[in-house]
Design an enzyme around this catalytic site. Sequence first.
Site, PDB file in Angstrom:
ATOM      1  N   CYS A  98       0.857  -1.179   0.000  1.00  9.76           N
ATOM      2  CA  CYS A  98       0.000   0.000   0.000  1.00  9.76           C
ATOM      3  C   CYS A  98       0.896   1.233   0.000  1.00  9.76           C
ATOM      4  O   CYS A  98       1.840   1.308   0.783  1.00  9.76           O
ATOM      5  CB  CYS A  98      -0.884  -0.008   1.253  1.00  9.76           C
ATOM      6  N   HIS A 140      -8.986  -3.783  -2.141  1.00  8.02           N
ATOM      7  CA  HIS A 140      -7.997  -3.000  -1.383  1.00  8.02           C
ATOM      8  C   HIS A 140      -8.344  -1.511  -1.433  1.00  8.02           C
ATOM      9  O   HIS A 140      -8.348  -0.834  -0.402  1.00  8.02           O
ATOM     10  CB  HIS A 140      -6.590  -3.254  -1.959  1.00  8.02           C
ATOM     11  N   GLU A 141      -8.648  -1.014  -2.623  1.00  8.65           N
ATOM     12  CA  GLU A 141      -8.964   0.425  -2.751  1.00  8.65           C
ATOM     13  C   GLU A 141     -10.290   0.751  -2.080  1.00  8.65           C
ATOM     14  O   GLU A 141     -10.428   1.793  -1.438  1.00  8.65           O
ATOM     15  CB  GLU A 141      -8.991   0.844  -4.228  1.00  8.65           C
ATOM     16  N   HIS A 144     -10.082   1.513   1.516  1.00  2.40           N
ATOM     17  CA  HIS A 144      -9.659   2.883   1.853  1.00  2.40           C
ATOM     18  C   HIS A 144     -10.861   3.818   2.020  1.00  2.40           C
ATOM     19  O   HIS A 144     -10.806   4.751   2.808  1.00  2.40           O
ATOM     20  CB  HIS A 144      -8.715   3.453   0.785  1.00  2.40           C
TER      21      HIS A 144
HETATM   22 ZN    ZN Z   1      -3.648   1.103  -0.090  1.00  2.00          ZN
END
Ligand code: ZN
Length: 185
Positions: A98, A140-141, A144
Site C-alpha cells: 500500500c 484494497h482500494e 480505503h
Molecule cells: Zn492502499
Amino acid sequence: MILPIFVYGSPVLRKIAREITPEEPGLKKVIDDMWETMYVSDGIGLAAPQVGLSVRLFVIDGTELKEDDPSLDGFKKVFINTKMLNEEGQEWAYKEGCLSIPNIKEDVMRKSTITLEYFDENFEKHTETFDGMKARIIQHEYDHLQGVMLVDRINPLRRRLLKGKLMAISKGKVDVTYKIKAPQY
Ligand code: ZN
C-alpha cells in the site's frame, strides 16, 4: 500535479469517505492528479483518502501486474461512489502493499469474486462482477473508502511485529521515492 501521499496514522485514512456528485468542484483535476501521483509512485491503485480527500473515488491500473495475470493488461478504470453489493467465493492469500504503508508487504485473505455498483468518470453507472486479481485490487482500494487498511486484515501477531515500523511510518521515518505526508514529526 503530483500530490503527497498520506501515510499510516493520518486521520483521513480512517474516515468513511463521502459520496460525490458530478458537480464536485475540481473533480476532473483531482482525477488527473491522482493518475499522475499513482504512476510516479509505481502504484496500481490509489484512493482519494490517500491524497487527503475523504471522497468515494479511486483509480486503478493493473497493467504493471500483467506478467502475473494477462487480463490485467489495460485494466484501467476510475471508480466513483462504489458500493460493494456482494463478495463471495474462496478466500485466497496474496502479499499486498500500500502506498500509504511504504515498504511493507503482508499476506491478506480476500474473497475471490465481487459484484459492485460504481460510476465512471463520466458518471455513467455500472454494475459489474470482478474476480481474481482485479477483484483484489478493487477490494484494497474500496477498503480505503471505509477507513480500513491492509494491516487491519493481517493476523494480530504479524501486526504486533510491525508495530515499530508502523510507528516510524507515521512519523515520516521511512525510505520512499515518492512524496509523503506523515501525521506527526
Ligand atoms: Zn492502499
